[in-house]
Design an enzyme around this catalytic site. Structure first.
Site, PDB file in Angstrom:
ATOM      1  N   LYS A   1      25.186  27.285  23.470  1.00 25.69           N
ATOM      2  CA  LYS A   1      26.504  26.647  23.548  1.00 25.69           C
ATOM      3  C   LYS A   1      26.494  25.729  24.752  1.00 25.69           C
ATOM      4  O   LYS A   1      25.781  25.989  25.729  1.00 25.69           O
ATOM      5  CB  LYS A   1      27.605  27.693  23.726  1.00 25.69           C
TER       6      LYS A   1
ATOM      7  N   ASP B   1      32.734  21.552  18.808  1.00 28.63           N
ATOM      8  CA  ASP B   1      33.592  22.709  19.063  1.00 28.63           C
ATOM      9  C   ASP B   1      34.911  22.103  19.560  1.00 28.63           C
ATOM     10  O   ASP B   1      35.205  20.934  19.264  1.00 28.63           O
ATOM     11  CB  ASP B   1      32.952  23.663  20.084  1.00 28.63           C
TER      12      ASP B   1
HETATM   13  P1  NDP Z   1      39.735  21.303  17.909  1.00 26.79           P
HETATM   14  O1  NDP Z   1      39.510  20.675  19.210  1.00 26.79           O
HETATM   15  O2  NDP Z   1      39.602  20.488  16.672  1.00 26.79           O
HETATM   16  O3  NDP Z   1      41.171  21.983  17.866  1.00 26.79           O
HETATM   17  C1  NDP Z   1      41.527  22.944  18.803  1.00 26.79           C
HETATM   18  C2  NDP Z   1      42.954  23.375  18.546  1.00 26.79           C
HETATM   19  O4  NDP Z   1      43.226  24.537  19.289  1.00 26.79           O
HETATM   20  C3  NDP Z   1      43.976  22.338  18.976  1.00 26.79           C
HETATM   21  O5  NDP Z   1      45.113  22.441  18.165  1.00 26.79           O
HETATM   22  C4  NDP Z   1      44.268  22.762  20.405  1.00 26.79           C
HETATM   23  O6  NDP Z   1      45.528  22.350  20.902  1.00 26.79           O
HETATM   24  C5  NDP Z   1      44.219  24.266  20.280  1.00 26.79           C
HETATM   25  N1  NDP Z   1      43.831  24.834  21.574  1.00 26.79           N
HETATM   26  C6  NDP Z   1      42.682  24.600  22.240  1.00 26.79           C
HETATM   27  N2  NDP Z   1      42.677  25.241  23.416  1.00 26.79           N
HETATM   28  C7  NDP Z   1      43.863  25.885  23.469  1.00 26.79           C
HETATM   29  C8  NDP Z   1      44.453  26.712  24.437  1.00 26.79           C
HETATM   30  N3  NDP Z   1      43.815  27.010  25.583  1.00 26.79           N
HETATM   31  N4  NDP Z   1      45.686  27.212  24.160  1.00 26.79           N
HETATM   32  C9  NDP Z   1      46.322  26.900  23.008  1.00 26.79           C
HETATM   33  N5  NDP Z   1      45.811  26.119  22.056  1.00 26.79           N
HETATM   34  C10 NDP Z   1      44.595  25.618  22.289  1.00 26.79           C
HETATM   35  O7  NDP Z   1      38.732  22.556  17.858  1.00 26.79           O
HETATM   36  P2  NDP Z   1      38.226  23.402  16.596  1.00 26.79           P
HETATM   37  O8  NDP Z   1      39.252  23.448  15.540  1.00 26.79           O
HETATM   38  O9  NDP Z   1      36.862  22.934  16.265  1.00 26.79           O
HETATM   39  O10 NDP Z   1      38.050  24.848  17.268  1.00 26.79           O
HETATM   40  C11 NDP Z   1      39.061  25.857  17.210  1.00 26.79           C
HETATM   41  C12 NDP Z   1      38.423  27.221  17.425  1.00 26.79           C
HETATM   42  O11 NDP Z   1      37.462  27.465  16.393  1.00 26.79           O
HETATM   43  C13 NDP Z   1      37.657  27.404  18.739  1.00 26.79           C
HETATM   44  O12 NDP Z   1      37.799  28.752  19.154  1.00 26.79           O
HETATM   45  C14 NDP Z   1      36.215  27.153  18.331  1.00 26.79           C
HETATM   46  O13 NDP Z   1      35.308  27.771  19.210  1.00 26.79           O
HETATM   47  C15 NDP Z   1      36.207  27.800  16.967  1.00 26.79           C
HETATM   48  N6  NDP Z   1      35.139  27.417  16.063  1.00 26.79           N
HETATM   49  C16 NDP Z   1      34.931  26.103  15.734  1.00 26.79           C
HETATM   50  C17 NDP Z   1      33.946  25.745  14.837  1.00 26.79           C
HETATM   51  C18 NDP Z   1      33.737  24.347  14.392  1.00 26.79           C
HETATM   52  O14 NDP Z   1      32.895  24.135  13.526  1.00 26.79           O
HETATM   53  N7  NDP Z   1      34.462  23.366  14.900  1.00 26.79           N
HETATM   54  C19 NDP Z   1      33.045  26.767  14.263  1.00 26.79           C
HETATM   55  C20 NDP Z   1      33.394  28.135  14.612  1.00 26.79           C
HETATM   56  C21 NDP Z   1      34.390  28.411  15.495  1.00 26.79           C
HETATM   57  P3  NDP Z   1      45.623  21.191  22.022  1.00 26.79           P
HETATM   58  O15 NDP Z   1      45.412  19.920  21.260  1.00 26.79           O
HETATM   59  O16 NDP Z   1      46.982  21.322  22.591  1.00 26.79           O
HETATM   60  O17 NDP Z   1      44.539  21.447  23.024  1.00 26.79           O
HETATM   61  O1  2IT Z   2      31.380  28.268  17.254  1.00 23.41           O
HETATM   62  C1  2IT Z   2      30.690  27.715  16.389  1.00 23.41           C
HETATM   63  O2  2IT Z   2      30.058  28.367  15.548  1.00 23.41           O
HETATM   64  C2  2IT Z   2      30.663  26.248  16.352  1.00 23.41           C
HETATM   65  N1  2IT Z   2      31.360  25.615  17.142  1.00 23.41           N
HETATM   66  C3  2IT Z   2      29.764  25.532  15.387  1.00 23.41           C
HETATM   67  C4  2IT Z   2      28.350  25.484  15.903  1.00 23.41           C
HETATM   68  C5  2IT Z   2      27.402  24.638  15.088  1.00 23.41           C
HETATM   69  O3  2IT Z   2      26.260  24.506  15.559  1.00 23.41           O
HETATM   70  O4  2IT Z   2      27.759  24.131  14.024  1.00 23.41           O
END
Ligand code: NDP
Ligand code: 2IT
Length: 456
Positions: free
Chosen positions: A129, A169
């Site tokens: 990561k 992420d």
């Molecule tokens: P994005 O940046 O697209 O979206 C993040 C969202 O979460 C936004 O709405 C943001 O709001 C909110 N958020 C972030 N930090 C906080 C916080 N501290 N408190 C409240 N709200 C918060 O990210 P993703 O959708 O990609 O990721 C969301 C989650 O999913 C994370 O935990 C990530 O690790 C996990 N994840 C993502 C994957 C991927 O493929 N993208 C794969 C597996 C897991 P704001 O705009 O106000 O910051």
């Molecule tokens: O938390 C996760 O699994 C991710 N943000 C996606 C990682 C990836 O390599 O696609």
């Protein structure tokens, strides 16, 4: 010597002493160590070979300066990281997070979770990561580009398609992956699959943007099937409004469920009528093109309310909305003990975690005790990295599979992860406990590879 639980307590004392202040990392390690007590008792070889002790020490940590210039000519300095946690079963693989809260401890927790998650996907990927304490909010495209170029100028010497393959992420989506890839290619003079989440015309995979959200819904579907139940007509709570949240909503609507909430770090929206296709299209434009705030949804659509967060409150009112299912898709520890109690009191009996470690340990304990269908992040959100693995495969073949093929493979993988969790939990005497199932099954795959490869 000693019993396994004194072993875990001793291990945790050492982890805390050696990694001071890294609270999320302690939390993630404790959960796994506790889950695998049953395994360590049965198979003493893992303790003798110090597998867990090795697994929690990153193979390598890179920390670097990221200087960049804003649109007014002012210089900024951020801190960049890549935690290369484990290459036991494949190249390091995992996302990059750009968020002001990023520090070493946060990324170590995410990298550790990633190792076990990736092991569950059935694909050959190690875990890592990275990211930076850079805040993309309010930055122009040009500023984001200059930041990404500076970040990659250092990172490029450490990664490669057979070494370490980053992805997105929080704060890193298609735009950032584009800028990062462009700079990598320019410096290396090589067009390779060194990042995933790329654009469709330049090595990306269909379904990668959708994969984490879709996967979390497929996982919920699999859990419900064990009770001869389905998502049809279920009321669902989704938090966040980014990549994972958006495609969770899309797939839930597809499956006949009704989604009534979304959120961001400023508050949440409640739409009692439920989000429909037209509203979701509007949300995607708001978040991905205009980069606006979710509160604007309540201004745009009648009957929708926005509730700002009260930082002094002891619970998040989003989790008090009565519902059947919850898909936390924002960030770590967004469900505390009180929130978990509120969810259960409101009728929620399915929790499928799109985010990484969104539930505090006390919250997890309540879900497990209540015997609800609780899918922990490293199982439920593995669809994203799984399709990243499929993107790597397509890049190696210099081919692109059709949408239907990638989606079918994603479904198969989520089914397999569900089955591994179920069967392993059963085998270790805790049927229905997906936390134990995911942790033990993921650990065994990595641990056995480590035993085969000797002391490295
Ligand atoms: P994005 O940046 O697209 O979206 C993040 C969202 O979460 C936004 O709405 C943001 O709001 C909110 N958020 C972030 N930090 C906080 C916080 N501290 N408190 C409240 N709200 C918060 O990210 P993703 O959708 O990609 O990721 C969301 C989650 O999913 C994370 O935990 C990530 O690790 C996990 N994840 C993502 C994957 C991927 O493929 N993208 C794969 C597996 C897991 P704001 O705009 O106000 O910051
Ligand atoms: O938390 C996760 O699994 C991710 N943000 C996606 C990682 C990836 O390599 O696609």
């Amino acid at each position: 010597g000693g019993t396994v639980s004194t072993y875990v307590e001793r291990l945790m004392a050492a982890v805390e002493a050696k990694n001071p202040g890294e609270l999320e990392f302690h939390q993630a390690v404790r959960e796994v160590a506790t889950s695998i007590e049953l395994l360590l008792e049965r198979e003493p070889v893992y303790r003798e070979a110090k597998i867990l002790e090795r697994m929690i020490e990153p193979e390598r940590v890179l920390m670097f300066r990221v200087p960049w210039v804003d649109d007014h000519g002012e210089i900024h300095v951020n801190r960049g990281f890549r935690v290369e946690m484990s290459s036991a079963i494949g190249p390091y693989k995992g996302g990059l997070r750009f968020h002001p809260t990023v520090d070493l401890g946060l990324l170590k927790f995410l990298a550790f979770e990633q190792v076990l998650k990736n092991a569950l996907t059935t694909l050959p990927m190690g875990g890592g990561k990275g990211g930076a304490d850079f805040d993309p909010k309010g930055k122009s495209d040009a500023e984001v580009m200059r930041f990404c170029q500076s970040f990659m100028t250092e990172l490029q010497r450490h990664i490669g398609p057979n070494t370490d393959v980053p992805a997105g992420d929080i704060g890193v989506g298609g735009r950032e992956i584009g800028y990062l890839f462009g700079q990598y290619k320019r410096i290396k003079n090589e067009f390779t699959g060194v990042l995933t989440g790329k654009g469709l015309e330049w090595g990306g995979s269909l379904i990668r943007p959708e994969a984490t959200g879709y996967g979390a819904v497929y996982f919920a579907h699999e859990m419900l099937l064990t009770r001869e139940d389905s998502l049809e007509a279920k009321t669902c709570l989704v938090s966040g409004s980014g990549n994972v949240a958006q495609y969770t909503v899309e797939k839930l609507m597809d499956m006949g469920a009704k989604v009534v909430t979304l959120s961001d770090s400023e508050g949440f929206v409640l739409d009692p009528a439920g989000i429909d296709n037209e509203k979701l299209t509007w949300i995607m434009e708001l978040k991905n093109e205009r980069r606006g705030r979710i509160s604007e949804y309540a201004e745009r659509f009648p009957g929708v309310t926005f509730t700002p967060y009260d930082p002094t409150a002891d619970a998040n009112p989003l989790w008090s909305v009565p519902a059947d299912c919850a898909f936390p898709s924002a960030t770590q520890n967004e469900i505390n003990a009180k929130d978990a109690a509120n969810l259960l009191a409101g009728g929620v009996y399915v929790v499928s975690e799109g985010a990484n470690m969104p539930t505090s340990p006390e919250g997890v304990e309540q879900f497990v005790q209540a015997g609800i269908l609780y899918g922990p992040g490293k199982a439920a959100n593995a669809g994203g990295v799984a399709v990243s693995g499929l993107e790597m495969a397509q890049d190696s073949l210099r081919m692109a599979w059709p949408r239907e093929e990638v989606d079918a493979r994603l479904k198969e993988i989520m089914k397999s992860i569900h089955k591994q969790c179920r069967q392993t939990a059963e085998e270790f005497g805790t049927p229905g406990n997906y936390v134990n199932g995911a942790n033990i099954a993921g650990f065994v795959k990595v641990a056995d590879a480590m035993l085969d490869q000797g002391l490295v």
